[in-house]
Design a protein around this motif. Structure first.
Motif, PDB file in Angstrom:
ATOM      1  N   SER A  93      -9.940 -14.235  22.359  1.00 59.21           N
ATOM      2  CA  SER A  93      -9.334 -15.241  23.227  1.00 59.21           C
ATOM      3  C   SER A  93     -10.273 -15.599  24.366  1.00 59.21           C
ATOM      4  CB  SER A  93      -8.022 -14.708  23.823  1.00 59.21           C
ATOM      5  OG  SER A  93      -8.303 -13.651  24.736  1.00 59.21           O
ATOM      6  N   GLY A  94      -9.889 -16.637  25.116  1.00 59.60           N
ATOM      7  CA  GLY A  94     -10.667 -17.028  26.277  1.00 59.60           C
ATOM      8  C   GLY A  94     -10.625 -15.994  27.372  1.00 59.60           C
ATOM      9  N   ALA A  95      -9.458 -15.406  27.591  1.00 60.96           N
ATOM     10  CA  ALA A  95      -9.352 -14.366  28.612  1.00 60.96           C
ATOM     11  C   ALA A  95     -10.269 -13.191  28.287  1.00 60.96           C
ATOM     12  CB  ALA A  95      -7.906 -13.892  28.727  1.00 60.96           C
ATOM     13  N   GLU A  96     -10.311 -12.790  27.018  1.00 61.46           N
ATOM     14  CA  GLU A  96     -11.190 -11.689  26.630  1.00 61.46           C
ATOM     15  C   GLU A  96     -12.661 -12.061  26.781  1.00 61.46           C
ATOM     16  OE1 GLU A  96     -10.342  -9.619  22.956  1.00 61.46           O
ATOM     17  OE2 GLU A  96      -8.244 -10.215  23.094  1.00 61.46           O
ATOM     18  N   ALA A  97     -12.996 -13.313  26.483  1.00 61.22           N
ATOM     19  CA  ALA A  97     -14.373 -13.757  26.667  1.00 61.22           C
ATOM     20  C   ALA A  97     -14.759 -13.705  28.140  1.00 61.22           C
ATOM     21  CB  ALA A  97     -14.542 -15.178  26.118  1.00 61.22           C
ATOM     22  N   ASN A  98     -13.859 -14.139  29.016  1.00 57.36           N
ATOM     23  CA  ASN A  98     -14.142 -14.092  30.450  1.00 57.36           C
ATOM     24  C   ASN A  98     -14.162 -12.662  30.973  1.00 57.36           C
ATOM     25  OD1 ASN A  98     -14.507 -16.841  30.858  1.00 57.36           O
ATOM     26  ND2 ASN A  98     -12.340 -17.225  31.212  1.00 57.36           N
ATOM     27  N   GLU A  99     -13.299 -11.812  30.421  1.00 57.80           N
ATOM     28  CA  GLU A  99     -13.329 -10.391  30.786  1.00 57.80           C
ATOM     29  C   GLU A  99     -14.695  -9.791  30.435  1.00 57.80           C
ATOM     30  OE1 GLU A  99     -11.107  -6.919  32.174  1.00 57.80           O
ATOM     31  OE2 GLU A  99     -10.327  -8.942  31.900  1.00 57.80           O
ATOM     32  N   ALA A 100     -15.192 -10.121  29.252  1.00 62.10           N
ATOM     33  CA  ALA A 100     -16.506  -9.623  28.845  1.00 62.10           C
ATOM     34  C   ALA A 100     -17.596 -10.156  29.762  1.00 62.10           C
ATOM     35  CB  ALA A 100     -16.788 -10.038  27.397  1.00 62.10           C
ATOM     36  N   ALA A 101     -17.490 -11.416  30.169  1.00 64.73           N
ATOM     37  CA  ALA A 101     -18.488 -12.005  31.056  1.00 64.73           C
ATOM     38  C   ALA A 101     -18.521 -11.303  32.402  1.00 64.73           C
ATOM     39  CB  ALA A 101     -18.194 -13.489  31.240  1.00 64.73           C
ATOM     40  N   ILE A 102     -17.341 -10.981  32.923  1.00 65.91           N
ATOM     41  CA  ILE A 102     -17.261 -10.273  34.210  1.00 65.91           C
ATOM     42  C   ILE A 102     -17.890  -8.887  34.094  1.00 65.91           C
ATOM     43  CG2 ILE A 102     -15.638  -9.219  35.830  1.00 65.91           C
ATOM     44  CD1 ILE A 102     -13.774 -11.687  35.171  1.00 65.91           C
ATOM     45  N   LYS A 103     -17.563  -8.188  33.014  1.00 63.23           N
ATOM     46  CA  LYS A 103     -18.137  -6.858  32.812  1.00 63.23           C
ATOM     47  C   LYS A 103     -19.651  -6.925  32.658  1.00 63.23           C
ATOM     48  CE  LYS A 103     -16.141  -3.772  30.220  1.00 63.23           C
ATOM     49  NZ  LYS A 103     -15.481  -3.084  29.076  1.00 63.23           N
ATOM     50  N   LEU A 104     -20.130  -7.876  31.866  1.00 59.21           N
ATOM     51  CA  LEU A 104     -21.573  -8.000  31.648  1.00 59.21           C
ATOM     52  C   LEU A 104     -22.298  -8.312  32.947  1.00 59.21           C
ATOM     53  CD1 LEU A 104     -24.048  -8.149  29.811  1.00 59.21           C
ATOM     54  CD2 LEU A 104     -23.452 -10.538  29.333  1.00 59.21           C
ATOM     55  N   ALA A 105     -21.764  -9.237  33.744  1.00 57.52           N
ATOM     56  CA  ALA A 105     -22.420  -9.616  34.997  1.00 57.52           C
ATOM     57  C   ALA A 105     -22.515  -8.434  35.951  1.00 57.52           C
ATOM     58  CB  ALA A 105     -21.662 -10.764  35.649  1.00 57.52           C
ATOM     59  N   ARG A 106     -21.444  -7.675  36.041  1.00 57.69           N
ATOM     60  CA  ARG A 106     -21.458  -6.527  36.956  1.00 57.69           C
ATOM     61  C   ARG A 106     -22.413  -5.440  36.467  1.00 57.69           C
ATOM     62  NH1 ARG A 106     -15.519  -5.435  39.485  1.00 57.69           N
ATOM     63  NH2 ARG A 106     -16.537  -3.435  39.820  1.00 57.69           N
ATOM     64  N   LYS A 107     -22.402  -5.186  35.173  1.00 54.66           N
ATOM     65  CA  LYS A 107     -23.269  -4.116  34.664  1.00 54.66           C
ATOM     66  C   LYS A 107     -24.740  -4.520  34.717  1.00 54.66           C
ATOM     67  CE  LYS A 107     -23.659  -0.616  31.124  1.00 54.66           C
ATOM     68  NZ  LYS A 107     -23.533  -0.273  29.707  1.00 54.66           N
ATOM     69  N   HIS A 108     -25.033  -5.775  34.366  1.00 49.46           N
ATOM     70  CA  HIS A 108     -26.426  -6.229  34.355  1.00 49.46           C
ATOM     71  C   HIS A 108     -27.024  -6.257  35.751  1.00 49.46           C
ATOM     72  CE1 HIS A 108     -30.000  -8.489  33.177  1.00 49.46           C
ATOM     73  NE2 HIS A 108     -29.739  -9.331  34.161  1.00 49.46           N
ATOM     74  N   MET A 246     -18.417 -14.780  23.961  1.00 52.33           N
ATOM     75  CA  MET A 246     -19.230 -14.798  25.173  1.00 52.33           C
ATOM     76  C   MET A 246     -20.688 -14.882  24.756  1.00 52.33           C
ATOM     77  SD  MET A 246     -20.054 -11.878  27.983  1.00 52.33           S
ATOM     78  CE  MET A 246     -21.083 -11.076  26.752  1.00 52.33           C
ATOM     79  N   LEU A 247     -21.402 -15.851  25.314  1.00 50.34           N
ATOM     80  CA  LEU A 247     -22.817 -16.055  25.012  1.00 50.34           C
ATOM     81  C   LEU A 247     -23.632 -15.645  26.226  1.00 50.34           C
ATOM     82  CD1 LEU A 247     -21.034 -18.201  23.401  1.00 50.34           C
ATOM     83  CD2 LEU A 247     -23.109 -19.551  23.242  1.00 50.34           C
ATOM     84  N   GLY A 248     -24.734 -14.929  25.998  1.00 54.64           N
ATOM     85  CA  GLY A 248     -25.574 -14.507  27.104  1.00 54.64           C
ATOM     86  C   GLY A 248     -27.044 -14.562  26.757  1.00 54.64           C
ATOM     87  N   LYS A 249     -27.881 -14.434  27.765  1.00 53.40           N
ATOM     88  CA  LYS A 249     -29.328 -14.509  27.585  1.00 53.40           C
ATOM     89  C   LYS A 249     -29.900 -13.179  27.081  1.00 53.40           C
ATOM     90  CE  LYS A 249     -30.450 -18.339  30.621  1.00 53.40           C
ATOM     91  NZ  LYS A 249     -31.314 -18.826  31.716  1.00 53.40           N
ATOM     92  N   ASP A 251     -32.144 -11.173  28.189  1.00 58.48           N
ATOM     93  CA  ASP A 251     -32.366 -10.045  29.096  1.00 58.48           C
ATOM     94  C   ASP A 251     -31.074  -9.332  29.491  1.00 58.48           C
ATOM     95  OD1 ASP A 251     -31.419 -12.105  30.648  1.00 58.48           O
ATOM     96  OD2 ASP A 251     -32.882 -11.856  32.258  1.00 58.48           O
ATOM     97  N   HIS A 252     -29.924  -9.812  28.978  1.00 57.23           N
ATOM     98  CA  HIS A 252     -28.662  -9.122  29.221  1.00 57.23           C
ATOM     99  C   HIS A 252     -28.305  -8.167  28.085  1.00 57.23           C
ATOM    100  CE1 HIS A 252     -27.570 -13.108  31.442  1.00 57.23           C
ATOM    101  NE2 HIS A 252     -28.409 -12.365  32.133  1.00 57.23           N
ATOM    102  N   LYS A 253     -29.126  -8.148  27.080  1.00 54.68           N
ATOM    103  CA  LYS A 253     -28.808  -7.407  25.863  1.00 54.68           C
ATOM    104  C   LYS A 253     -28.579  -5.919  26.131  1.00 54.68           C
ATOM    105  CE  LYS A 253     -30.704  -6.559  21.229  1.00 54.68           C
ATOM    106  NZ  LYS A 253     -31.853  -6.836  20.325  1.00 54.68           N
ATOM    107  N   GLU A 254     -29.413  -5.326  26.932  1.00 53.25           N
ATOM    108  CA  GLU A 254     -29.308  -3.884  27.153  1.00 53.25           C
ATOM    109  C   GLU A 254     -28.046  -3.489  27.907  1.00 53.25           C
ATOM    110  OE1 GLU A 254     -31.198  -1.702  25.637  1.00 53.25           O
ATOM    111  OE2 GLU A 254     -32.084  -3.479  24.705  1.00 53.25           O
ATOM    112  N   ALA A 255     -27.503  -4.406  28.705  1.00 54.04           N
ATOM    113  CA  ALA A 255     -26.281  -4.094  29.450  1.00 54.04           C
ATOM    114  C   ALA A 255     -25.080  -3.978  28.524  1.00 54.04           C
ATOM    115  CB  ALA A 255     -26.028  -5.157  30.515  1.00 54.04           C
ATOM    116  N   SER A 260     -20.787   0.104  25.006  1.00 55.72           N
ATOM    117  CA  SER A 260     -20.502  -0.408  26.339  1.00 55.72           C
ATOM    118  C   SER A 260     -19.291  -1.331  26.370  1.00 55.72           C
ATOM    119  CB  SER A 260     -21.723  -1.150  26.892  1.00 55.72           C
ATOM    120  OG  SER A 260     -22.058  -2.239  26.054  1.00 55.72           O
ATOM    121  N   HIS A 261     -18.986  -1.967  25.249  1.00 55.15           N
ATOM    122  CA  HIS A 261     -17.846  -2.874  25.164  1.00 55.15           C
ATOM    123  C   HIS A 261     -17.455  -2.970  23.691  1.00 55.15           C
ATOM    124  CE1 HIS A 261     -15.038  -5.689  26.793  1.00 55.15           C
ATOM    125  NE2 HIS A 261     -15.526  -6.744  26.178  1.00 55.15           N
ATOM    126  N   GLY A 262     -16.267  -3.470  23.416  1.00 55.75           N
ATOM    127  CA  GLY A 262     -15.880  -3.532  22.010  1.00 55.75           C
ATOM    128  C   GLY A 262     -14.562  -4.242  21.807  1.00 55.75           C
TER     129      GLY A 262
END
Length: 385
Positions: A93-108, A246-249, A251-255, A260-262
């Motif tokens: 869902s969109g909420a899950e995609a945004n949840e993943a984005a928030i987690k990725l941004a904080r961890k990265h 969720m799409l990312g660049k 250099d975010h791969k290692e985060a 780390s997420h699933g």
């Protein structure tokens, strides 16, 4: 009834649909300019998507992300082709995609603060509800996550005044959908990108409603030549099959390394089949150009027919995402439109939102505008009486 009353449902039961037309349990047809709230971007039961899902139904439905899913990899390639994004996480869902984005941004970044905007909508999980800049979404749930700050939308000066190196990301919709179909200005969006670069924050663009061709581009940010670090998608991504991404660049791969997420269901074979078939059609240049042209014609016809009405304050949007702001509460207009055979949806208390399938015909556009004009002209006459 055994359901929680979490929805104010209309007195309508849709039992079948094809293209832009749906039929209720009494045999009445409607023009569907809601599309499941920007989900059925190819209309109801698009043959190419239905065939792909049926073919996968005859093979395997679910295997979990413990195993290779070639269709998922193919869908990720389609989503990242021709842009500066490199990796995809599929969810439901969109909420899950945004949840993943928030987690990725904080961890990265190793930082916690995220800036969003007033009247934004990013979901109803605890993190995405906290990211949403609308009090009505947050009321009654106690203390929100404290790491979000809300700035006024389209306020360039407010963005320029950000001087905080503890910001992990700025999260923004190119067009606020639930907030009233309010397009971001080019200056505002560019200011956000520049600020992100200056303070070392990530630029997250929420394309849950605006993406997958809705505005006449693959993603709405492409209209503004932006270079986001993270993009989220859902709604139109699977033509009605539940899926988010969720799409990312690179250099975010290692985060987001293993563990780390699933997700259990995200990107399973059925969802991936729906995504591939959907993108095969929508991401073609000819299809997107057609959406842009239809959007211009829709808004042109609306301005021609509604522009002189006192009840209409503004017509705005991009592509086939259009909002008609009224000077009265819009809910009764929505009810009357439904009675006349046109389905539309609110975007805030005074905005009628139109989200037709992207392959809507010229005749269907004309018929929808005709119904809208008749209903709003009557409302205008009542106010002027």
């Amino acid at each position: 009834m055994s359901l929680f009353p979490t929805y104010n449902r209309f007195p309508l039961t849709i039992v079948s649909g094809s293209g832009t037309t749906v039929t209720d349990d009494e045999g009445k047809d409607y023009l569907d300019f809601v599309s499941g709230i920007a989900v059925c971007n190819l209309g109801h039961r698009p043959p190419e998507v239905q065939r792909a899902i049926q073919q996968q139904l005859d093979q395997v439905w679910h295997v979990s992300n413990l195993y290779q899913i070639p269709l998922q990899e193919k869908a990720a390639d389609k989503l990242t082709e021709g842009n500066n994004l490199d990796h995809v996480f599929f969810c439901n869902s969109g909420a899950e995609a945004n949840e993943a984005a928030i987690k990725l941004a904080r961890k990265h970044t190793g930082k916690e603060k995220i800036i969003t905007f007033k009247q934004s909508f990013h979901g109803r999980t605890f993190a995405t509800m906290s990211a949403t800049g609308q009090e009505k979404i947050q009321q009654g749930f106690g203390t929100l996550l404290p790491t979000f700050e809300y700035l006024p939308y389209n306020d360039v000066d407010a963005v320029k005044q950000i001087e905080d190196d503890e910001v992990a990301a700025i999260m923004v919709e190119v067009i606020q959908g639930e907030g009233g179909v309010v397009p971001g200005t080019a200056a505002f969006l560019q200011a956000i990108q520049e600020k992100c670069r200056n303070i070392g924050a990530l630029l997250i663009i929420d394309e849950v409603q605006t993406g997958i061709g809705r505005t006449g581009a693959r993603f709405a940010y492409e209209h503004h030549q932006l270079d986001p670090d993270i993009v989220t998608s859902a709604k139109g991504l699977g033509s009605g099959f539940p899926v988010g991404a969720m799409l990312g660049k690179a250099d975010h791969k290692e985060a987001f390394s293993a563990g780390s997420h699933g997700t259990t269901f995200g990107g399973n074979p059925l969802a991936s089949a729906a995504v591939n078939a959907t993108l095969e059609t929508i991401f073609s240049t000819e299809f997107l150009e057609d959406v842009q042209q239809k959007g211009e014609r829709l808004q042109g016809k609306l301005r021609e027919e509604l522009g002189d009405l006192n009840v209409v304050k503004e017509i705005r949007g991009q592509g086939l995402m259009v909002g008609i702001e009224l000077d009265v509460e819009a809910i009764q207009i929505i009810h009357t439109l439904r009675e006349k055979g046109l389905l539309a949806v609110l975007a805030g208390p005074k905005v009628v939102r139109l989200l037709p399938p992207l392959n809507v015909s010229e005749e269907e556009i004309s018929e929808a505008v005709k119904i809208l004009a008749a209903v709003l002209q009557e409302q205008d006459q009542m106010q002027n009486a």
